[in-house]
Design a protein around this motif. Structure first.
Motif, PDB file in Angstrom:
ATOM      1  N   SER A 120       0.748  -1.147   0.038  1.00  0.00           N
ATOM      2  CA  SER A 120      -0.033   0.016   0.144  1.00  0.00           C
ATOM      3  C   SER A 120       0.830   1.347   0.126  1.00  0.00           C
ATOM      4  N   THR A 121       0.302   2.273  -0.478  1.00  0.00           N
ATOM      5  CA  THR A 121       1.115   3.572  -0.321  1.00  0.00           C
ATOM      6  C   THR A 121       1.028   4.308   0.894  1.00  0.00           C
ATOM      7  N   VAL A 122       2.106   4.432   1.752  1.00  0.00           N
ATOM      8  CA  VAL A 122       2.081   4.991   3.055  1.00  0.00           C
ATOM      9  C   VAL A 122       3.157   5.913   3.108  1.00  0.00           C
ATOM     10  N   PRO A 123       2.874   6.866   4.285  1.00  0.00           N
ATOM     11  CA  PRO A 123       3.862   7.602   4.399  1.00  0.00           C
ATOM     12  C   PRO A 123       5.063   7.224   5.118  1.00  0.00           C
ATOM     13  N   VAL A 124       6.146   8.153   5.119  1.00  0.00           N
ATOM     14  CA  VAL A 124       7.444   7.321   5.752  1.00  0.00           C
ATOM     15  C   VAL A 124       7.153   7.443   7.202  1.00  0.00           C
ATOM     16  N   VAL A 273       2.039  14.869   5.823  1.00  0.00           N
ATOM     17  CA  VAL A 273       3.005  14.216   6.636  1.00  0.00           C
ATOM     18  C   VAL A 273       4.360  14.799   6.736  1.00  0.00           C
ATOM     19  N   ALA A 274       4.743  15.391   5.451  1.00  0.00           N
ATOM     20  CA  ALA A 274       6.051  16.191   5.366  1.00  0.00           C
ATOM     21  C   ALA A 274       5.984  17.419   6.537  1.00  0.00           C
ATOM     22  N   ASP A 280       7.730  21.575   5.023  1.00  0.00           N
ATOM     23  CA  ASP A 280       6.844  21.919   4.148  1.00  0.00           C
ATOM     24  C   ASP A 280       6.998  21.692   2.741  1.00  0.00           C
ATOM     25  N   GLN A 281       6.244  21.120   1.993  1.00  0.00           N
ATOM     26  CA  GLN A 281       6.202  20.815   0.492  1.00  0.00           C
ATOM     27  C   GLN A 281       5.618  21.933  -0.130  1.00  0.00           C
TER      28      GLN A 281
END
Ligand code: NAD
Length: 436
Positions: A120-124, A273-274, A280-281
């Motif tokens: 699954s696509t998941v945050p770091v 999440v960043a 910040d992105q």
């Protein structure tokens, strides 16, 4: 080598059957009993080209099975992949509850050394948290947790899985790396590059890849706006910049904004999440906002072309899915554009080659039609929202004869403007001057 795949959706089912095709004994698990019942009878829960045949072949050969029994199915697996959904929650953060629920169930069921693999696509940081949850639930579980994000695209999922641009393995130990290298050896033998790295890099790479692609789309959409005002043609601009290998020509097609089950949620997930990490992105934040605004601006464009007030008018919408060759309606631009047209008083007649079943559950008050000609019947405005091949090849003269008005709005630049004018339409496309 035995593989268990938890979650039998677009990613889990395709990955599971491809592993079976590569020769591994694979069990696909889902908690939705109707999906599993259907699969055992050869009924696919999703549309994906070539899927039904591949499932039938591997089922008959005894290499793939389907089950709702997670505990029984993962007990003797060497690798357990988690491929459950990770949708956005209300504030845009990824909802990881299905991942952690699966992790808790796995913890009590595994026997012997097992690699649990997050597909699954998941945050770091999720891999580390899955490992923590498993060891908290069952301190005796002999488990390593790896990350193997999936890059397949709906519509060409089997081809993408079998001929990947790269296989990405984020591993916490050489032993886990060895298990995953063995599983992907058949693809490596066919020339697939395999990148092995730490888990955190693999997790960030998946979010970064989707965010970058969403940025490219959003960038060219903004260039398209300028082209319209300045009398330029965005398709020519895209070709000119895309031939520079530093830029690349893919994902430079202007349109109504990106959608689908991945880009909207993964850009939001990446940005939020960043922020937790104090990083910040800002580029991705701007992309998210610009893409959201674009869908409303596309609706406004249709309203304007229809004379500013759509009361008593009929709009034919051709294409509802976020892209062709899929039945997936999740976060499709049509889910914003169609209700906006209705809010301005339009009656909407719609046809989509693949999305009618899902769309009928997600859009209200729409007349779902039997075909594009049927949708165009008595329409004042005809709108192409998705670039299905069927629309590119359609007989515009015939569509014009069915319609009441003569306005064609093509949000995918499917047609040569002269061809549309010759068919008697006034033509609005994206990033090109209107032709009448
Ligand atoms: P999906 O919604 O199609 O499928 C998920 C499946 O998991 C569902 O069938 C659900 O019933 C099942 N499930 C949930 N919890 C479960 C549990 N505890 N036990 C058993 N089954 C369970 O989702 P999808 O589109 O396949 O996406 C899965 C993941 O892969 C997501 O993180 C997504 O971001 C990622 N991804 C998707 C794509 C794509 O094109 N769809 C591409 C790459 C990555």
């Amino acid at each position: 080598m035995k593989i268990a795949m938890i979650g039998t959706g677009y990613v889990g089912l395709v990955s599971g059957v491809c592993f079976a095709e590569l020769g591994f004994e694979t069990v696909c698990i889902d908690k939705q009993a109707d999906k599993i019942d259907g699969l055992e009878r050869g009924v696919m829960p999703i549309y994906e080209h070539g899927l039904e045949e591949m499932v039938a072949r591997n089922f008959a050969a005894g290499r793939i099975s389907f089950s709702t029994d997670l505990a029984g199915s993962v007990a003797d697996a060497d690798a357990v992949f988690i491929a459950v959904g990770t949708p956005s929650d209300v504030d845009g953060r990824p909802d990881l509850s299905a991942v952690y629920a699966a992790a808790r169930e796995i913890a009590n069921a595994v026997t012997g050394y097992t690699v649990v693999v997050n597909k699954s696509t998941v945050p770091v940081g999720t891999g580390a948290e899955v490992a923590r949850v498993i060891h908290e639930t069952n301190p005796d579980a002999d488990v390593d947790v790896a990350s193997n994000p999936e890059f397949l695209r709906e519509g060409q999922a089997i081809g993408d899985f079998m001929n990947p641009d790269r296989v990405l393995l984020g591993v916490p130990s050489p032993r886990a790396g060895q298990v995953l290298q063995t599983i992907y050896q058949p693809l490596k033998d066919q020339g697939a590059p395999v990148i092995e790295t730490v888990r955190e890099s693999a997790e960030i790479a998946k979010y970064a890849a989707n965010s970058f692609l969403a940025t490219k789309i959003t960038f060219i959409n903004q260039v398209a706006d300028l082209c319209e005002r300045a009398g330029a043609d965005v398709d020519d601009v895209a070709q000119a910049i895309g031939l520079d290998p530093r830029i690349g020509s893919s994902f430079l097609k202007a349109g109504p904004g990106y959608g689908g089950s991945c880009f909207p949620k993964d850009t939001r997930g990446f940005a939020s999440v960043a922020r937790d990490y104090g990083s910040d992105q800002e580029v991705v934040d701007a992309v998210i906002e610009a893409n959201e605004n674009r869908k409303y601006r596309m609706a406004e464009r249709i309203v304007d072309a229809g004379g500013g007030d759509l009361r008593g008018k009929t709009v034919a919408v051709l294409g509802l899915t976020f892209k062709p060759d899929t039945d997936d309606m999740r976060a499709s631009p049509s889910l914003v554009i169609v209700p906006e047209l209705q809010r301005h008083g339009a009656k909407v007649r719609a046809y989509c080659p693949g999305g009618m079943g899902n769309a009928s559950e997600m859009l209200e008050g729409v007349d779902f039609c039997d075909g594009k000609e049927d949708a165009a019947h008595n329409a004042d405005v005809v709108v192409v929202l998705t670039d299905w091949a069927e629309f590119k090849q359609m007989d515009l003269v015939q569509i014009g004869q069915r319609a009441r008005g003569n306005t064609l709005i093509d949000l995918r630049n499917l047609f040569d403007p002269q061809q549309v004018l010759d068919a008697g339409f006034t033509y609005f496309s994206v990033g090109r001057p209107a032709s009448q």
